[in-house]
Design a protein around this motif. Structure first.
Motif, PDB file in Angstrom:
ATOM      1  N   GLU A 112       0.714  -1.334  -0.069  1.00 29.14           N
ATOM      2  CA  GLU A 112       0.161  -0.180  -0.016  1.00 29.14           C
ATOM      3  C   GLU A 112       1.009   1.276   0.020  1.00 29.14           C
ATOM      4  OE1 GLU A 112      -3.561   1.713   2.378  1.00 29.14           O
ATOM      5  OE2 GLU A 112      -2.054   0.891   3.606  1.00 29.14           O
ATOM      6  N   THR A 113       2.027   1.369   0.832  1.00 29.79           N
ATOM      7  CA  THR A 113       2.876   2.360   0.774  1.00 29.79           C
ATOM      8  C   THR A 113       3.598   2.852  -0.539  1.00 29.79           C
ATOM      9  OG1 THR A 113       3.221   1.830   3.083  1.00 29.79           O
ATOM     10  CG2 THR A 113       4.927   3.328   2.065  1.00 29.79           C
ATOM     11  N   LEU A 114       3.972   1.749  -1.232  1.00 30.65           N
ATOM     12  CA  LEU A 114       4.943   1.922  -2.198  1.00 30.65           C
ATOM     13  C   LEU A 114       4.145   1.624  -3.557  1.00 30.65           C
ATOM     14  CD1 LEU A 114       8.088   0.023  -1.036  1.00 30.65           C
ATOM     15  CD2 LEU A 114       7.462   2.743  -1.245  1.00 30.65           C
ATOM     16  N   ALA A 115       2.964   0.970  -3.527  1.00 33.71           N
ATOM     17  CA  ALA A 115       2.407   0.551  -4.881  1.00 33.71           C
ATOM     18  C   ALA A 115       0.663   0.541  -4.726  1.00 33.71           C
ATOM     19  CB  ALA A 115       2.647  -0.804  -5.034  1.00 33.71           C
ATOM     20  N   GLY A 116       0.479   1.583  -3.740  1.00 36.62           N
ATOM     21  CA  GLY A 116      -1.016   1.937  -3.457  1.00 36.62           C
ATOM     22  C   GLY A 116      -1.768   3.034  -3.929  1.00 36.62           C
ATOM     23  N   GLY A 117      -1.021   3.967  -4.794  1.00 35.64           N
ATOM     24  CA  GLY A 117      -1.407   5.285  -5.150  1.00 35.64           C
ATOM     25  C   GLY A 117      -1.866   5.110  -6.570  1.00 35.64           C
ATOM     26  N   SER A 118      -2.936   6.060  -6.999  1.00 34.64           N
ATOM     27  CA  SER A 118      -3.273   5.986  -8.455  1.00 34.64           C
ATOM     28  C   SER A 118      -3.637   7.417  -8.914  1.00 34.64           C
ATOM     29  CB  SER A 118      -4.672   4.903  -8.517  1.00 34.64           C
ATOM     30  OG  SER A 118      -5.191   5.232  -9.835  1.00 34.64           O
ATOM     31  N   ASN A 119      -3.463   7.775 -10.133  1.00 37.17           N
ATOM     32  CA  ASN A 119      -3.800   8.954 -10.700  1.00 37.17           C
ATOM     33  C   ASN A 119      -4.733   8.766 -11.807  1.00 37.17           C
ATOM     34  OD1 ASN A 119      -1.895   8.341 -12.495  1.00 37.17           O
ATOM     35  ND2 ASN A 119      -0.677   9.883 -11.929  1.00 37.17           N
ATOM     36  N   GLU A 120      -5.210   7.548 -11.965  1.00 36.63           N
ATOM     37  CA  GLU A 120      -6.018   7.270 -13.446  1.00 36.63           C
ATOM     38  C   GLU A 120      -7.366   8.233 -13.355  1.00 36.63           C
ATOM     39  OE1 GLU A 120      -6.576   3.081 -13.696  1.00 36.63           O
ATOM     40  OE2 GLU A 120      -4.495   2.827 -12.443  1.00 36.63           O
ATOM     41  N   PHE A 121      -7.849   8.503 -12.120  1.00 29.39           N
ATOM     42  CA  PHE A 121      -9.300   9.083 -12.064  1.00 29.39           C
ATOM     43  C   PHE A 121      -8.780  10.504 -12.494  1.00 29.39           C
ATOM     44  CE2 PHE A 121     -13.142  10.188  -8.903  1.00 29.39           C
ATOM     45  CZ  PHE A 121     -13.951  10.561  -9.946  1.00 29.39           C
ATOM     46  N   ALA A 122      -7.813  11.152 -11.852  1.00 31.06           N
ATOM     47  CA  ALA A 122      -7.469  12.463 -12.060  1.00 31.06           C
ATOM     48  C   ALA A 122      -7.149  12.625 -13.772  1.00 31.06           C
ATOM     49  CB  ALA A 122      -6.281  13.090 -11.288  1.00 31.06           C
ATOM     50  N   MET A 123      -6.417  11.668 -14.223  1.00 34.98           N
ATOM     51  CA  MET A 123      -5.927  11.526 -15.650  1.00 34.98           C
ATOM     52  C   MET A 123      -7.145  11.370 -16.597  1.00 34.98           C
ATOM     53  SD  MET A 123      -2.705  12.252 -15.728  1.00 34.98           S
ATOM     54  CE  MET A 123      -2.579  11.887 -17.697  1.00 34.98           C
ATOM     55  N   ASN A 124      -8.080  10.563 -16.178  1.00 35.16           N
ATOM     56  CA  ASN A 124      -9.230  10.595 -17.013  1.00 35.16           C
ATOM     57  C   ASN A 124     -10.007  11.834 -17.112  1.00 35.16           C
ATOM     58  OD1 ASN A 124      -9.702   7.725 -17.711  1.00 35.16           O
ATOM     59  ND2 ASN A 124     -11.677   8.240 -17.735  1.00 35.16           N
ATOM     60  N   ASN A 125     -10.326  12.594 -16.048  1.00 35.54           N
ATOM     61  CA  ASN A 125     -10.674  13.936 -16.214  1.00 35.54           C
ATOM     62  C   ASN A 125      -9.955  14.895 -16.600  1.00 35.54           C
ATOM     63  OD1 ASN A 125     -12.790  13.219 -14.556  1.00 35.54           O
ATOM     64  ND2 ASN A 125     -11.825  13.299 -12.630  1.00 35.54           N
ATOM     65  N   ILE A 126      -8.443  15.015 -16.590  1.00 36.47           N
ATOM     66  CA  ILE A 126      -7.566  15.638 -17.609  1.00 36.47           C
ATOM     67  C   ILE A 126      -7.875  15.369 -18.951  1.00 36.47           C
ATOM     68  CG2 ILE A 126      -5.242  16.164 -17.918  1.00 36.47           C
ATOM     69  CD1 ILE A 126      -4.812  15.668 -14.939  1.00 36.47           C
ATOM     70  N   LEU A 127      -7.968  14.210 -19.227  1.00 32.88           N
ATOM     71  CA  LEU A 127      -8.255  13.835 -20.852  1.00 32.88           C
ATOM     72  C   LEU A 127      -9.485  14.360 -21.068  1.00 32.88           C
ATOM     73  CD1 LEU A 127      -7.273  12.059 -23.200  1.00 32.88           C
ATOM     74  CD2 LEU A 127      -8.547  10.233 -22.127  1.00 32.88           C
TER      75      LEU A 127
ATOM     76  N   TYR B 144      -0.662  -3.384 -22.985  1.00 34.73           N
ATOM     77  CA  TYR B 144      -0.205  -2.374 -24.164  1.00 34.73           C
ATOM     78  C   TYR B 144       0.160  -1.105 -23.493  1.00 34.73           C
ATOM     79  CZ  TYR B 144      -5.270  -0.759 -23.254  1.00 34.73           C
ATOM     80  OH  TYR B 144      -6.434  -0.430 -22.869  1.00 34.73           O
ATOM     81  N   LYS B 145       0.851  -0.408 -24.248  1.00 36.69           N
ATOM     82  CA  LYS B 145       1.325   0.810 -23.988  1.00 36.69           C
ATOM     83  C   LYS B 145       0.379   2.038 -23.393  1.00 36.69           C
ATOM     84  CE  LYS B 145       4.483   4.908 -25.491  1.00 36.69           C
ATOM     85  NZ  LYS B 145       3.607   5.812 -25.445  1.00 36.69           N
ATOM     86  N   ASP B 146       0.470   2.393 -22.375  1.00 38.91           N
ATOM     87  CA  ASP B 146      -0.141   3.374 -21.356  1.00 38.91           C
ATOM     88  C   ASP B 146      -1.411   2.584 -20.947  1.00 38.91           C
ATOM     89  OD1 ASP B 146       1.514   5.479 -21.689  1.00 38.91           O
ATOM     90  OD2 ASP B 146       0.391   6.540 -23.514  1.00 38.91           O
ATOM     91  N   GLN B 147      -1.596   1.380 -20.887  1.00 40.45           N
ATOM     92  CA  GLN B 147      -2.867   0.635 -20.429  1.00 40.45           C
ATOM     93  C   GLN B 147      -2.570   0.971 -18.745  1.00 40.45           C
ATOM     94  OE1 GLN B 147      -3.225  -3.442 -21.153  1.00 40.45           O
ATOM     95  NE2 GLN B 147      -4.726  -3.829 -19.833  1.00 40.45           N
ATOM     96  N   GLY B 148      -3.725   1.717 -18.530  1.00 36.14           N
ATOM     97  CA  GLY B 148      -3.757   1.904 -16.903  1.00 36.14           C
ATOM     98  C   GLY B 148      -3.348   3.344 -16.620  1.00 36.14           C
ATOM     99  N   LYS B 149      -2.848   4.114 -17.727  1.00 32.80           N
ATOM    100  CA  LYS B 149      -2.896   5.619 -17.302  1.00 32.80           C
ATOM    101  C   LYS B 149      -4.080   6.231 -17.141  1.00 32.80           C
ATOM    102  CE  LYS B 149      -0.324   9.399 -19.575  1.00 32.80           C
ATOM    103  NZ  LYS B 149       0.503   9.673 -20.931  1.00 32.80           N
ATOM    104  N   PHE B 150      -5.200   5.700 -17.854  1.00 36.87           N
ATOM    105  CA  PHE B 150      -6.461   6.011 -17.555  1.00 36.87           C
ATOM    106  C   PHE B 150      -7.275   5.005 -17.293  1.00 36.87           C
ATOM    107  CE2 PHE B 150      -4.307   8.226 -21.307  1.00 36.87           C
ATOM    108  CZ  PHE B 150      -4.562   9.632 -20.726  1.00 36.87           C
ATOM    109  N   ILE B 151      -8.605   5.291 -16.662  1.00 43.21           N
ATOM    110  CA  ILE B 151      -9.437   4.235 -16.330  1.00 43.21           C
ATOM    111  C   ILE B 151      -9.982   3.282 -17.441  1.00 43.21           C
ATOM    112  CG2 ILE B 151     -12.023   3.792 -15.694  1.00 43.21           C
ATOM    113  CD1 ILE B 151     -11.753   6.260 -13.959  1.00 43.21           C
TER     114      ILE B 151
END
Length: 814
Positions: free
Chosen positions: A199-214, A483-490
């Motif tokens: 959780e400390t090292l691999a429990g964060g995510s910015n996909e929600f924010a990136m989706n809204n930015i997109l 595939y490339k960028d799979q998981g950059k967005f929701i």
């Protein structure tokens, strides 16, 4: 009247007795807490401990000898592996029982049952993220490996042997403060500790924010502001490394939904830059004694007690020294007579969100692969102190848990979690990281190092290695094939094309052994250059720390332990080296007053070192922060973007290469701002703010005074914490001290015919604030010094550093 007075007096006395024995909110029962027999007074310890003691415990197979050195670090000698890990559990519990208890409760979502309803939402979050679900699967996997099973069970026995001996007056002070008793340790708690690290090292995510930015900016602008590879980078695996030693698997094709997003028809999310850690190994060709040197300083939360527990473990099959996680057996970071190893975080993309299409409001079915599929339900029973338990039902798809199926369930917390989406997270998978540590603890060579890594799934880690002959580094973990960028967005939860498509083969994980440059290193930056055939992530930590380390190691010859120590505490700013000339170029000095001009002279003549006494570091830091915010705050003000603005690298590129960019204009003002306007306005604002907060320039502007540090106790009690102290360094320097984070363990190991280790914790071994050994190493850590680690080869070896010997034998009770 006399009767009434007597009655009132008795009533008041009874009420006072009741009140002193009753817990009110966070306040412990004062009577019990202050009791001379059982209260906090019993937690005081003397610095002077008996030189020889004996102990009898149940369930031992032989004799155990524990040698304690001047810092109360235990050197455990056992005649067999069962007793070794039994002793490790017992000894660790004597020093860190409450820490072990509270951290496993945190991961298990069980804080509310001892701390009350104010922790309920924290518990719900951890349960809904699948921490218990993942720990159960990991425990099952670990228990299938005989040596790991024995290790966990023996460690658990040892902890419980200590708990069973405790009387209430001997409870660690935090149990008394929080008014609860320790419970028996369970094997699953060892798995919870590993999940907490994930959780400390691999429990964060910015996909929600990136989706809204997109959705807000469209794909062209999003890809421009959030590129997949930075302008400035010095990757872990050297640039130009050839990947022709393996045949890559076929890369999956992007889903239709992903392609639609990239074609500007997106339908509709936060993660901070990586926690800073450093490690490196230098080949014998660059060292003074001709043998490799390894260094590691993982940067995590600085707390009392420390996240790490220092210990030596010795049995006929093993002799290893390093640090363990309190609550898990074996050594996690350390060395033996043949090899040494260290770890930093890879920051791999191993947590993805999938938008789910439910059939109806019952959410019993969801659309996937052109058909309706049944959901599963897991009931999480959350006990709450002073209240009835909460029965919380979590919906699971084949991806994983739907963390919050409605906004009402989610509330206002955890902005990065999208509503109605399922979570696919590597922490949910069964794994056996303790087998990695078991092998490394006994490792003899590079082949053992490589075999050990095959068991390590998460959190993906840069494992640095050194033996007498070899150095190596591997950004290692269980990486999904994407595939490339799979998981950059929701991702689209209805389309199998967006599923994880198996795994990158272990032997195709990026790795390098004995490179021509004579060293390997990592500082959480990109694992490879863009020629690596697989996708690991699109965003890593800024490159500055890695660049500084590589620059220094490239120039270094005849390296020694002290060379490594000095580099670990280096506070030179590559960021200032890169961007300060450009900031000065666009600053309009004609618009500055006398005080601002004086500050400008200070930063112009600054040596770019974040020393504790530096005023230039303070001016630059405040200026850069203002520049960054003035460029991006207006464009990323929408709360749905969660302050997920472009990286420092992209900001530097804007200033250096795109001074005419539209992004310098503040959309909230009628005039059109330029690069010069932003840079000059930011400087003026920075100086105004510094003057308001710290007065006129002088000692109060020194970096160590402006950016104070404190090692906080886990309860956040100031009385148990270090108090503020000045330090150098910042997040972008090698000595990445910032925001309560920093080097949680500094270690340097000199390989050779006789291996020598050096290290320091930011505190002490004991978790008891009443112990001399609670913070006895903090000053040495603050001064950037290391202590030679006493690596004994037998219990008979003599050393004047040994202050106490404990002999432990079986009590004969079956």
């Amino acid at each position: 009247m006399r009767f009434i007075k007597a009655f009132v007096s008795i009533a008041i006395t009874l009420i006072l007795i009741w009140a002193l024995q009753t817990k009110f909110g966070p306040v412990p029962p004062i009577g019990r807490f202050l009791s001379p027999a059982d209260g906090f007074w019993q937690n005081a310890e003397s610095k002077h401990i008996l030189t020889t003691t004996h102990l009898k415990l149940p369930g031992l197979k032989g004799k155990i000898i524990v040698k304690y050195d001047e810092n109360r670090i235990p050197h455990i000698f056992a005649e067999n592996e069962h007793d070794l890990y039994y002793a490790q559990g017992y000894i660790t519990a004597t020093d860190r029982l409450w820490q072990m208890d509270i951290q496993t409760r945190q991961a298990a979502g069980r804080l509310a049952e001892v701390l009350g309803p104010q922790l309920l939402e924290v518990d719900r979050y951890h349960r809904r993220m699948g921490m218990v679900y993942g720990a159960e699967k990991t425990l099952k996997a670990m228990m299938q490996e005989p040596v790991v099973r024995q290790m966990i069970l023996a460690y658990t026995e040892g902890i419980n042997a200590y708990i069973h001996r405790l009387q209430p007056r001997e409870y660690p002070i935090e149990f008394k403060m929080l008014d609860y008793a320790p419970e028996e340790w369970q094997p699953i708690n060892c798995a919870f500790l590993l999940k907490l690290m994930s959780e400390t090292l691999a429990g964060g995510s910015n996909e929600f924010a990136m989706n809204n930015i997109l959705k807000h900016f469209g794909p062209q602008t999003t890809n421009d502001l959030f590129p997949d590879y930075p302008m400035l980078e010095d990757p872990i695996i050297p640039i130009g490394t050839k990947w022709d030693y393996f045949k890559p698997l076929t890369i999956p094709k992007p889903s239709a939904a992903f392609m639609a997003q990239m074609n500007d028809s997106a339908r509709r999310v936060t993660k901070a830059e990586g926690i800073g850690s450093n490690n490196w190994a230098v080949a014998g060709s660059k060292t003074a004694n001709g043998y490799p040197i390894l260094a590691n300083d993982p940067h995590l939360d600085l707390t009392f007690p420390s996240i790490w527990y220092q210990v030596q473990l010795t049995a006929p099959s093993v002799n290893v020294y390093g640090v363990s996680l309190p609550g898990a057996p074996a050594i996690i970071l350390g060395f033996n007579n043949n090899i040494s190893w260290g770890i930093t975080n890879v920051d791999a993309d191993v947590l993805d969100w999938y938008q789910i299409k439910f059939k109806d409001k019952t959410k019993t079915e969801y659309w996937y692969n052109n058909q309706w599929n049944k959901t599963n339900r897991r009931v999480e029973i959350i006990n709450i102190r002073g209240q009835q338990p909460l029965y919380d039902t979590v919906i699971y798809t084949h991806h994983g848990p739907v963390v919050y199926e409605s906004q009402a369930k989610k509330g206002d917390d955890h902005d990065f979690v999208p509503v109605g989406d399922a979570l696919r997270w590597i922490a949910h998978d069964g794994s056996d990281e303790l087998m990695t540590m078991y092998i490394l603890n006994r490792g003899k060579n590079y082949a053992d190092y490589r075999r050990a890594l095959t068991y390590f799934n998460a959190p993906a880690s840069n494992f640095v290695f050194a033996s007498k002959d070899d150095i190596a580094i591997t950004p290692n973990g269980k990486y999904p094939l994407k595939y490339k960028d799979q998981g950059k967005f929701i991702l689209d939860g209805t389309d199998p094309a967006d599923d994880w498509h198996g795994w990158i083969p272990f032997d195709q994980n990026p790795t390098v052994k004995n490179p021509p440059r004579g060293f390997v290193s990592s500082a959480n930056q990109s694992s490879t250059d863009p020629t690596y055939p697989y996708y690991i992530n699109w965003s890593f930590a800024p490159y500055e720390r890695g660049k500084r380390i590589n620059d220094r190691l490239t120039a270094m010859q005849h390296a020694t332990i002290d060379s490594m120590r000095v580099l670990q505490t280096d506070t030179y700013s590559i960021r200032a080296q890169d961007i300060l000339p450009t900031l000065l170029k666009y600053l309009d000095a004609s618009k500055l007053d006398a005080g601002q001009l004086a500050a400008l002279h200070t930063v112009k003549t600054w040596d770019k070192d974040y020393a504790a006494t530096s005023i230039g570091a303070t001016v630059f830091s405040a200026w850069w922060l203002q520049v960054y915010n003035m460029i991006w705050n207006d464009d990323f003000a929408d709360k749905n973007m969660q302050k997920n603005s472009p990286s420092t690298d992209r900001t530097e590129k804007l200033l250096i290469k795109e001074p005419g960019s539209k992004w310098f204009d503040n959309i909230n003002t009628p005039q059109k701002e330029t690069c010069t306007d932003i840079v000059t306005g930011a400087f003026k604002a920075a100086i105004t703010d510094l003057t308001k907060k710290h007065g006129k320039p002088g000692k109060s502007w020194q970096w160590g005074q402006v950016k104070k540090m404190e090692v906080m106790h886990l309860t956040q009690q100031e009385a148990f914490s270090s108090g503020n102290f000045p330090t150098g360094g910042t997040g972008s320097t090698v000595n990445a001290l910032t925001g309560g984070h920093g080097p949680s363990w500094r270690m340097v190991v000199q390989m050779g015919p006789t291996v020598k280790g050096y290290g320091i914790l930011p505190g002490g071994e004991s978790g008891n604030p009443g112990s001399f050994f609670y913070s006895d190493m903090l000053k040495t850590w603050q001064q950037g010094q290391l202590k030679e680690l006493l690596f004994l080869q037998s219990p008979e070896e003599m050393s004047d550093r040994i202050k106490t010997t404990l002999t432990v034998e079986d009590n004969g009770i079956k």
